[in-house]
Motif scaffolding. Structure first.
Motif, PDB file in Angstrom:
ATOM      1  N   ILE A   1       0.854  -1.196   0.000  1.00 51.23           N
ATOM      2  CA  ILE A   1       0.000   0.000   0.000  1.00 51.23           C
ATOM      3  C   ILE A   1       0.889   1.246   0.000  1.00 51.23           C
ATOM      4  O   ILE A   1       0.580   2.252  -0.634  1.00 51.23           O
ATOM      5  CB  ILE A   1      -0.923   0.013   1.239  1.00 51.23           C
ATOM      6  CG1 ILE A   1      -1.785  -1.245   1.274  1.00 51.23           C
ATOM      7  CG2 ILE A   1      -1.799   1.254   1.258  1.00 51.23           C
ATOM      8  CD1 ILE A   1      -2.513  -1.455   2.601  1.00 51.23           C
ATOM      9  N   SER A   2       2.046   1.127   0.689  1.00 50.83           N
ATOM     10  CA  SER A   2       2.918   2.290   0.883  1.00 50.83           C
ATOM     11  C   SER A   2       3.381   2.913  -0.413  1.00 50.83           C
ATOM     12  O   SER A   2       3.481   4.130  -0.529  1.00 50.83           O
ATOM     13  CB  SER A   2       4.171   1.882   1.671  1.00 50.83           C
ATOM     14  OG  SER A   2       3.831   1.106   2.779  1.00 50.83           O
TER      15      SER A   2
ATOM     16  N   CYS B   1      -2.464   2.209 -13.050  1.00 54.94           N
ATOM     17  CA  CYS B   1      -2.611   1.051 -13.928  1.00 54.94           C
ATOM     18  C   CYS B   1      -1.644  -0.049 -13.479  1.00 54.94           C
ATOM     19  O   CYS B   1      -0.445   0.196 -13.341  1.00 54.94           O
ATOM     20  CB  CYS B   1      -2.307   1.484 -15.372  1.00 54.94           C
ATOM     21  SG  CYS B   1      -2.339   0.120 -16.550  1.00 54.94           S
ATOM     22  N   VAL B   2      -2.157  -1.240 -13.232  1.00 56.88           N
ATOM     23  CA  VAL B   2      -1.354  -2.305 -12.617  1.00 56.88           C
ATOM     24  C   VAL B   2      -1.399  -3.598 -13.449  1.00 56.88           C
ATOM     25  O   VAL B   2      -2.490  -4.115 -13.726  1.00 56.88           O
ATOM     26  CB  VAL B   2      -1.880  -2.635 -11.195  1.00 56.88           C
ATOM     27  CG1 VAL B   2      -0.953  -3.612 -10.483  1.00 56.88           C
ATOM     28  CG2 VAL B   2      -2.059  -1.381 -10.364  1.00 56.88           C
ATOM     29  N   PRO B   3      -0.234  -4.121 -13.843  1.00 60.43           N
ATOM     30  CA  PRO B   3      -0.229  -5.442 -14.487  1.00 60.43           C
ATOM     31  C   PRO B   3      -0.536  -6.493 -13.425  1.00 60.43           C
ATOM     32  O   PRO B   3       0.145  -6.578 -12.406  1.00 60.43           O
ATOM     33  CB  PRO B   3       1.198  -5.582 -15.018  1.00 60.43           C
ATOM     34  CG  PRO B   3       2.035  -4.685 -14.159  1.00 60.43           C
ATOM     35  CD  PRO B   3       1.136  -3.585 -13.673  1.00 60.43           C
ATOM     36  N   THR B   4      -1.566  -7.299 -13.656  1.00 62.86           N
ATOM     37  CA  THR B   4      -2.173  -8.052 -12.562  1.00 62.86           C
ATOM     38  C   THR B   4      -2.191  -9.556 -12.793  1.00 62.86           C
ATOM     39  O   THR B   4      -2.454 -10.023 -13.906  1.00 62.86           O
ATOM     40  CB  THR B   4      -3.620  -7.545 -12.359  1.00 62.86           C
ATOM     41  OG1 THR B   4      -3.569  -6.151 -12.112  1.00 62.86           O
ATOM     42  CG2 THR B   4      -4.297  -8.239 -11.201  1.00 62.86           C
ATOM     43  N   GLY B   5      -1.916 -10.310 -11.723  1.00 61.71           N
ATOM     44  CA  GLY B   5      -1.986 -11.763 -11.769  1.00 61.71           C
ATOM     45  C   GLY B   5      -2.812 -12.279 -10.614  1.00 61.71           C
ATOM     46  O   GLY B   5      -3.965 -12.666 -10.745  1.00 61.71           O
ATOM     47  N   ASN B   6      -2.207 -12.264  -9.432  1.00 61.94           N
ATOM     48  CA  ASN B   6      -2.875 -12.782  -8.243  1.00 61.94           C
ATOM     49  C   ASN B   6      -3.723 -11.717  -7.550  1.00 61.94           C
ATOM     50  O   ASN B   6      -4.275 -11.952  -6.492  1.00 61.94           O
ATOM     51  CB  ASN B   6      -1.815 -13.327  -7.274  1.00 61.94           C
ATOM     52  CG  ASN B   6      -2.232 -14.653  -6.663  1.00 61.94           C
ATOM     53  OD1 ASN B   6      -3.344 -15.132  -6.870  1.00 61.94           O
ATOM     54  ND2 ASN B   6      -1.349 -15.241  -5.884  1.00 61.94           N
ATOM     55  N   PHE B   7      -3.798 -10.517  -8.131  1.00 67.38           N
ATOM     56  CA  PHE B   7      -4.624  -9.417  -7.647  1.00 67.38           C
ATOM     57  C   PHE B   7      -4.102  -8.804  -6.341  1.00 67.38           C
ATOM     58  O   PHE B   7      -4.787  -8.029  -5.688  1.00 67.38           O
ATOM     59  CB  PHE B   7      -6.086  -9.867  -7.466  1.00 67.38           C
ATOM     60  CG  PHE B   7      -7.102  -8.768  -7.686  1.00 67.38           C
ATOM     61  CD1 PHE B   7      -7.423  -8.343  -8.965  1.00 67.38           C
ATOM     62  CD2 PHE B   7      -7.730  -8.151  -6.615  1.00 67.38           C
ATOM     63  CE1 PHE B   7      -8.354  -7.324  -9.171  1.00 67.38           C
ATOM     64  CE2 PHE B   7      -8.668  -7.137  -6.807  1.00 67.38           C
ATOM     65  CZ  PHE B   7      -8.981  -6.729  -8.085  1.00 67.38           C
TER      66      PHE B   7
ATOM     67  N   ILE C   1      -2.807  -4.858  -7.185  1.00 62.45           N
ATOM     68  CA  ILE C   1      -3.894  -3.900  -7.462  1.00 62.45           C
ATOM     69  C   ILE C   1      -4.847  -3.795  -6.271  1.00 62.45           C
ATOM     70  O   ILE C   1      -5.413  -2.734  -6.013  1.00 62.45           O
ATOM     71  CB  ILE C   1      -4.631  -4.256  -8.780  1.00 62.45           C
ATOM     72  CG1 ILE C   1      -5.447  -3.042  -9.261  1.00 62.45           C
ATOM     73  CG2 ILE C   1      -5.517  -5.487  -8.628  1.00 62.45           C
ATOM     74  CD1 ILE C   1      -5.892  -3.132 -10.714  1.00 62.45           C
ATOM     75  N   LEU C   2      -4.970  -4.858  -5.482  1.00 61.29           N
ATOM     76  CA  LEU C   2      -5.767  -4.758  -4.253  1.00 61.29           C
ATOM     77  C   LEU C   2      -5.123  -3.744  -3.302  1.00 61.29           C
ATOM     78  O   LEU C   2      -5.809  -2.951  -2.654  1.00 61.29           O
ATOM     79  CB  LEU C   2      -5.880  -6.110  -3.547  1.00 61.29           C
ATOM     80  CG  LEU C   2      -6.651  -6.016  -2.228  1.00 61.29           C
ATOM     81  CD1 LEU C   2      -8.142  -6.215  -2.458  1.00 61.29           C
ATOM     82  CD2 LEU C   2      -6.146  -6.988  -1.191  1.00 61.29           C
ATOM     83  N   SER C   3      -3.800  -3.749  -3.246  1.00 55.95           N
ATOM     84  CA  SER C   3      -3.096  -2.777  -2.398  1.00 55.95           C
ATOM     85  C   SER C   3      -3.396  -1.357  -2.869  1.00 55.95           C
ATOM     86  O   SER C   3      -3.552  -0.445  -2.054  1.00 55.95           O
ATOM     87  CB  SER C   3      -1.588  -3.025  -2.434  1.00 55.95           C
ATOM     88  OG  SER C   3      -1.309  -4.391  -2.199  1.00 55.95           O
TER      89      SER C   3
ATOM     90  N   SER D   1      -7.023 -15.979  -9.023  1.00 56.96           N
ATOM     91  CA  SER D   1      -6.407 -14.809  -8.400  1.00 56.96           C
ATOM     92  C   SER D   1      -6.814 -14.735  -6.930  1.00 56.96           C
ATOM     93  O   SER D   1      -7.910 -14.282  -6.603  1.00 56.96           O
ATOM     94  CB  SER D   1      -6.840 -13.536  -9.126  1.00 56.96           C
ATOM     95  OG  SER D   1      -6.427 -13.585 -10.465  1.00 56.96           O
ATOM     96  N   SER D   2      -5.911 -15.192  -6.071  1.00 58.92           N
ATOM     97  CA  SER D   2      -6.230 -15.335  -4.642  1.00 58.92           C
ATOM     98  C   SER D   2      -6.821 -14.093  -3.997  1.00 58.92           C
ATOM     99  O   SER D   2      -7.780 -14.181  -3.241  1.00 58.92           O
ATOM    100  CB  SER D   2      -4.968 -15.668  -3.865  1.00 58.92           C
ATOM    101  OG  SER D   2      -4.679 -17.011  -4.011  1.00 58.92           O
ATOM    102  N   ASN D   3      -6.184 -12.944  -4.266  1.00 58.11           N
ATOM    103  CA  ASN D   3      -6.587 -11.751  -3.531  1.00 58.11           C
ATOM    104  C   ASN D   3      -7.914 -11.162  -3.952  1.00 58.11           C
ATOM    105  O   ASN D   3      -8.420 -10.250  -3.298  1.00 58.11           O
ATOM    106  CB  ASN D   3      -5.497 -10.682  -3.624  1.00 58.11           C
ATOM    107  CG  ASN D   3      -4.592 -10.764  -2.428  1.00 58.11           C
ATOM    108  OD1 ASN D   3      -5.004 -10.452  -1.312  1.00 58.11           O
ATOM    109  ND2 ASN D   3      -3.385 -11.239  -2.646  1.00 58.11           N
TER     110      ASN D   3
END
Ligand SMILES: *Cc1c(COP(=O)(O)O)cnc(C)c1O
Length: 487
Positions: free
Chosen positions: A236-237, A259-265, A268-270, A322-324
């Motif tokens: 998050i920081s 904009c975030v390249p995303t896999g396990n989320f 981008i959740l942060s 995507s776990s998160n």
């Protein structure tokens, strides 16, 4: 602040318990019961990275000494590990900047969390009175494994074993893991993809027989994957830091997009949580490769993992489960753990679930989702290099491509931070291919020659190190290999 399991609101634990355990006993993910507010102020803008990070993390660690948290952040982000700045912001095009998160020891963004997690875990072990060794089991799509090994190597009271998908990571990523030094580390390839290794690890976590065996060896299992809240919190920081740097430099005056390249989320959740805490983020742009399960989910409300799995040039995003996203479901349903359990149950039994339209609309107010295949990824690397003289890795290229789609579709010119998640030198094969250079046996030096850039020292040295861990397992051999390791 308490942490609740996404699958059972009655399961409440402290921050240190959540970090020590990693995963809740019911298989849920520990999530803070409420999201604290922290305005990114002028005062905060004057601080350096470790101070900013300590302020953000402090919001989630009540009862912990502020000076302690700052001391941990100072150690985690020291210049010997991250150079001058752990998360520099650099200009990209007329509306966007890159948030470069690959200046750490293993050259990918995972370092920002995994250099911090060992400090958080060590402190949490003390606070919880735990005396057994924390055995960290980690599934990796390529970058988490090395970053976790590097973070936990020779950390007293911990041991770590990493599983990576055999044939599913880049050559450099594999070598980084198989040559790992340290006395408390272990690495194995698994025949299968990332989802198989992640499922295997989650199974071990929830297997009472394995827990009992670990206990008999004076150990217990914990996680360094982003299912552990201790991974999400440090991430998050850098959204605070990136935003404050944009304000400081005049690149943004109020709102930004991310904009975030995303896999396990997890990443981008942060960003979503930073937004909920008070960082003025207008839209979150979720970029996927051909494994576009999240694109479909955000656009239609249907999560369907029953689809072809693609091995791509951006392997760290080759993920269908995507776990998160589980934490996102929990938040967007206002903490309805029954709803989350039901949906995750459907995912397990039927391979798909669907959320109500009202909830989907809530998500798509914040998220824009798009995807980019391998051919376009390479085009983007090549075009960016030729037109801007900026060399980006394939994951970052996916994000840049989806951002350009976003711009075209929405006309939104809000200043945007594109998260650059890895050094291009970690993916020399793909990057050289994009630049039209093929078939070299020493791709790192070839990429250096082709671009006149120098590769990170840690990557250049890899070819001189012995490979220590050559084991490749079948999926059903993971538990046994953990038993063998513990004995
Ligand atoms: C892990 C990783 C991602 C995906 O991040 P998630 O948190 O899993 O969404 C993207 N790019 C790189 C280089 C990574 O290592």
């Amino acid at each position: 602040m308490r942490y609740l399991s996404t699958r059972d609101n009655n399961l409440k634990v402290t921050a240190f318990d959540a970090i020590v355990k990693g995963l809740a006993p019911d298989g849920g993910l520990y999530t803070p019961e409420s999201i604290p507010r922290l305005q990114p102020s002028r005062d905060m803008a004057r601080l350096g990275y470790p101070e900013r990070a300590a302020k953000v993390m402090g919001m989630y660690l009540d009862g912990w000494d502020c000076d302690d948290i700052l001391a941990m952040a100072n150690k985690a982000y020291e210049p010997s590990k991250f150079g001058g700045s752990p998360a520099p912001v650099t200009a990209f095009d007329d509306t966007s900047h890159l948030l470069e998160l690959w200046h750490g020891p293993t050259c990918a963004f995972k370092d920002l969390a995994l250099q911090m997690l060992p400090h958080l875990l060590t402190k949490s072990l003390k606070l919880s009175g735990e005396t057994r060794t924390a055995c960290i089991l980690t599934a990796t799509s390529g970058d988490t494994g090395k970053a976790a090994l590097e973070g936990f190597r020779d950390v007293p009271g911990t041991a770590i074993m990493v599983f990576y998908p055999h044939g599913g990571v880049s050559e450099t990523q594999k070598l980084q893991m198989t040559t790992q030094r340290g006395s408390n580390v272990n690495v194995a390839g698994v025949v299968g993809n990332f989802d198989d290794t992640q499922t295997g690890v989650k199974k071990i976590f929830s297997d009472p027989g394995m827990a009992e065996y670990a206990n008999s060896r004076n150990c217990f299992f914990s996680s360094a994957n982003s299912i552990n809240w201790g991974r999400v919190m440090p991430q998050i920081s850098y959204y605070y830091s990136g935003y404050l740097d944009m304000i400081n430099s005049g690149a943004a005056s109020h709102e930004i997009n991310v904009c975030v390249p995303t896999g396990n989320f997890g990443n981008i959740l942060s960003a979503y949580i930073a937004r909920a805490m008070g960082v003025p983020i207008k839209r979150l742009i979720c970029a996927s490769n051909s494994n576009d399960v999240l694109t479909e989910f955000i656009n239609t409300g249907v999560y369907n993992r029953r689809r072809e799995f693609f091995t791509t040039y951006s392997p760290s995003m080759d993920i269908l489960v995507s776990s998160n996203l589980e934490r996102m479901l929990y938040i967007v349903s206002d903490g309805d753990s029954e709803f989350v359990s039901e949906k995750l149950g459907e995912l397990q039994s039927q391979g798909r679930y669907e959320i109500p339209d009202s909830m989907r609309r809530k998500l798509s107010d914040v998220f824009f989702a798009g995807c980019c295949d391998d051919a376009r990824t390479l085009e983007y690397i090549s075009e960016t290099y030729k037109s801007k003289n900026i060399l980006i890795d394939p994951h970052t290229a996916v994000a840049c491509a989806v951002y350009s789609d976003y711009r075209r579709e929405t006309g939104d010119k809000t200043p945007t931070l594109i998260v650059s998640t890895a050094s291009p030198f970690k993916f020399c094969g793909a990057v050289l291919k994009a630049l039209g250079e093929n078939g070299y046996t020493s791709p790192i030096s070839k990429l250096e020659q082709a671009t006149k850039l120098s590769a990170p020292e840690s990557l250049k040295k890899l070819s001189e190190l012995d490979e220590r861990f050559l084991k490749v397992l079948q999926k059903d051999e993971m538990s046994d290999s953990v038993r063998e390791w513990l004995s």
